[in-house]
Design an enzyme around this catalytic site. Structure first.
Site, short mmCIF file in Angstrom:
data_model
loop_
_atom_site.label_atom_id
_atom_site.label_comp_id
_atom_site.label_asym_id
_atom_site.label_seq_id
_atom_site.Cartn_x
_atom_site.Cartn_y
_atom_site.Cartn_z
N GLY B 53 -8.18 -68.24 -68.70
CA GLY B 53 -7.61 -69.25 -69.30
C GLY B 53 -7.08 -70.18 -67.70
CB SER B 54 -7.38 -73.02 -66.73
OG SER B 54 -9.07 -73.33 -65.71
N GLY B 55 -4.38 -72.97 -65.29
CA GLY B 55 -3.17 -72.93 -66.03
C GLY B 55 -2.45 -71.92 -65.01
CG HIS B 56 -2.59 -68.20 -65.86
ND1 HIS B 56 -1.37 -68.77 -66.98
CD2 HIS B 56 -3.37 -68.16 -66.81
CE1 HIS B 56 -1.90 -68.50 -68.12
NE2 HIS B 56 -2.44 -67.88 -68.77
CE LYS B 104 -4.79 -63.03 -67.18
NZ LYS B 104 -6.35 -63.01 -67.13
CG ASP B 109 -8.59 -63.86 -71.86
OD1 ASP B 109 -8.68 -64.16 -70.80
OD2 ASP B 109 -7.03 -63.78 -71.54
CG HIS B 218 -0.76 -67.59 -72.09
ND1 HIS B 218 -0.50 -66.53 -71.79
CD2 HIS B 218 -1.51 -68.41 -71.52
CE1 HIS B 218 -1.71 -65.73 -71.50
NE2 HIS B 218 -2.06 -66.66 -71.23
#
Lengths: 204, 330
Positions: B53-56, B104, B109, B218
């Site tokens: 995911g984006s945001g990391h 991950k 994922d 998250h």
């Protein structure tokens, strides 16, 4: 008998329902997941509607296989592969018949649900979409309306459960008291099926 | 909640456009969401593809470049990318030497990369996979989806990336990646919840005077919630949680990682406490990295990752790397 048009209308009805309920699904996903279930499914089913219009598959099986593939390509997260597999494997089980009976759909949907359980490793009681889908498939032998009620009851019954699969599982006991968003969206899928079979009886 | 965005729907695409403008050494496919090092595929070199995911950020796109990833697939915020992205990335970086997927341990994922591996193999690309699951906060894997993949991802990508850059074959790069993961453990704490653009408000409710111990990337919790602690107490708790799970005999790589909204002033202070407790526990630190590397949007907090290394792993860690988020030796 159910033809390709019936399955197209089922998918379109699901897309409309997901669109309407997207914010509720995301809200349910917020305390126990990562607050994206509604927006992800909305994106996926909008793409399903678009591809079905463009490619117009002419058998029930082809409609579901195409819809499933589209979900895998657009949703992401766990929902993409799980819903994609559900529709793809149900579609494959229907084969290339131009029309299928309700009983055939029931059998095929059971094969789809089994594939989802194998892929995700979840069993009934783990607080996932399976908790709505398994009772729905069992009740489908009786009627579409019964399947709808069973799926909704199954989704409600996830509230007191502790999640053992997916991101909610990390909350442990703190997942108790929240209805599972995946079971909730699975109930929307089944409700859309019931509404497609009997548009006058259901207000989906 | 104020955010420097246009609309939630375009957050990832907008970030990729900006990344492309800032880093001409990368090929950024904004439409298909694949970030590739510009010289790929490199003849004879194993391709390394990661994603999530984006945001990391800077994970993962920020780790693409010589010495680390060949390509990355950013998904929607906190949502796994889709198999099509991964297959496209694999095809872009495969020189015939095969591709390693670095995954991950999150249900989404894992499922999407599994599907992508099948599809890529159908296209004749040899695929190996390594699962990163370093988070000791998840204690009972029987009743969860298993340990989450967090800070160790950086070490896996760096060390496997160096091995691939040297021309090591796929089986060996995969074995090294697995070894790094097995020798890594992480623990994170949150001082505040993160806010996803789609929701626009904090994803969970963390009262002002409390912190969440064992938080995931998250914002998902792991162990317990307590009254706010000092940096010293948090360091003791975090390092002890890791050392309850591993007893390093060799020196370790240490990552003191910010979750996105904790300033370096605090992270360096926290690092001092982490180093103190490691010294007390008799653990030698070979290298230290302090900064925001595996973030959770705007979450305040930090995570600690230890990776036990031998001479060979340390040599590969020290090898040159040139990416937007990690750069040394060049």
């Amino acid at each position: 008998m159910l033809d390709a048009d019936f399955f197209r209308r089922w998918m379109t009805a699901t897309a409309a329902s997901v669109e309407r309920e997207a914010e509720r699904l995301t809200a349910l996903d917020s305390p126990i997941g990562d607050a994206d279930h509604g927006s992800n499914l909305r994106r996926g089913f909008a793409a399903v509607t678009a591809v079905l219009e463009k490619e117009a598959p002419d058998t029930p099986g082809a409609v579901l296989v195409l819809a499933g593939r589209q979900l895998i390509s657009t949703v992401g997260g766990a929902s993409g592969p799980l819903y994609g597999t559900l529709l793809r494997r149900t579609g494959k089980a229907l084969g290339d018949a131009a029309e299928v009976s309700e009983a055939q759909l029931g059998d095929a949907l059971r094969a789809g649900v089994d594939a989802v359980m194998t892929l995700g490793g979840a069993a009934p009681g783990d607080k996932t979409m399976i908790d709505a889908l398994v009772p729905a498939v069992d009740a489908l032998a009786e009627s579409f309306a019964a399947a709808r009620v069973a799926a909704e009851e199954g989704a409600s019954a996830t509230t007191p459960l502790q999640a053992r699969k997916g991101r909610a599982s990390y909350l442990g006991e703190r997942s108790i008291g929240h209805q599972d968003p995946g079971a909730t969206s699975a109930a929307l899928l089944i409700a859309a099926l019931a509404a497609t079979a009997d548009p006058e009886a259901a207000d989906v | 909640m104020k955010m420097l965005i246009n609309v939630a729907e375009s957050v990832v695409a907008d970030a990729l456009r900006g990344m492309a403008a800032a880093h001409p050494e990368l090929t950024v496919d904004v439409e298909n969401r694949v970030v590739v090092r510009r010289d790929a595929p490199v003849a004879g070199k194993v391709g390394l593809v990661s994603g999530g995911g984006s945001g990391h950020e800077p994970l993962h796109g920020g780790f693409v470049g010589p010495g680390m990833l060949s390509a990355a697939c950013p998904g929607e915020v906190f949502t796994s990318p889709v198999p099509d992205q991964m297959v496209r990335a694999a095809a872009a970086v495969d020189s015939g030497a095969g591709v390693l997927f670095i995954v991950k341990n999150y249900t989404g994922d894992v499922l999407n990369f599994d599907m992508a591996a099948e599809l890529a193999e159908d296209e004749g690309i040899q695929i190996a996979k390594v699962l990163v699951d370093d988070d000791v906060a998840v204690t009972d894997s029987l009743y969860t989806a298993g340990r989450r993949g967090t800070g160790a991802t950086l070490f896996v990508e760096k060390i496997a990336g160096a091995a691939a850059e040297e021309g090591q074959p796929l089986e060996q790069v995969e074995a090294l990646a697995r070894q790094v993961n097995e020798h890594s453990r992480s623990f994170g704490v949150a001082l505040s919840a993160c806010t996803t653009p789609a929701k626009g408000s904090p994803t969970f409710d963390l009262p002002a005077g409390e912190l969440e111990l064992g938080v995931g990337i998250h914002g998902e919790p792991g162990r317990e919630r307590r009254a706010m602690m000092t940096s010293r107490e948090i360091a003791d708790f975090s390092v002890n949680a890791i050392l309850d799970d591993m007893s390093p005999r060799n020196p370790v790589l240490l990552l003191v990682n910010g979750m996105g909204a904790t300033p370096l002033l605090e992270l360096y202070g926290f690092n001092a406490e982490v180093q103190r407790v490691l010294t007390e526990r008799g653990v030698a630190v070979a290298r230290t990295l302090v900064g925001n590397y595996v973030t959770s949007l705007d979450m305040a907090g930090a995570s600690v990752t230890l990776c036990q290394v031998d001479e060979e792993l340390l040599r590969l860690y020290d090898a040159p790397v040139r990416t937007p988020g990690l750069r040394w030796g060049v």
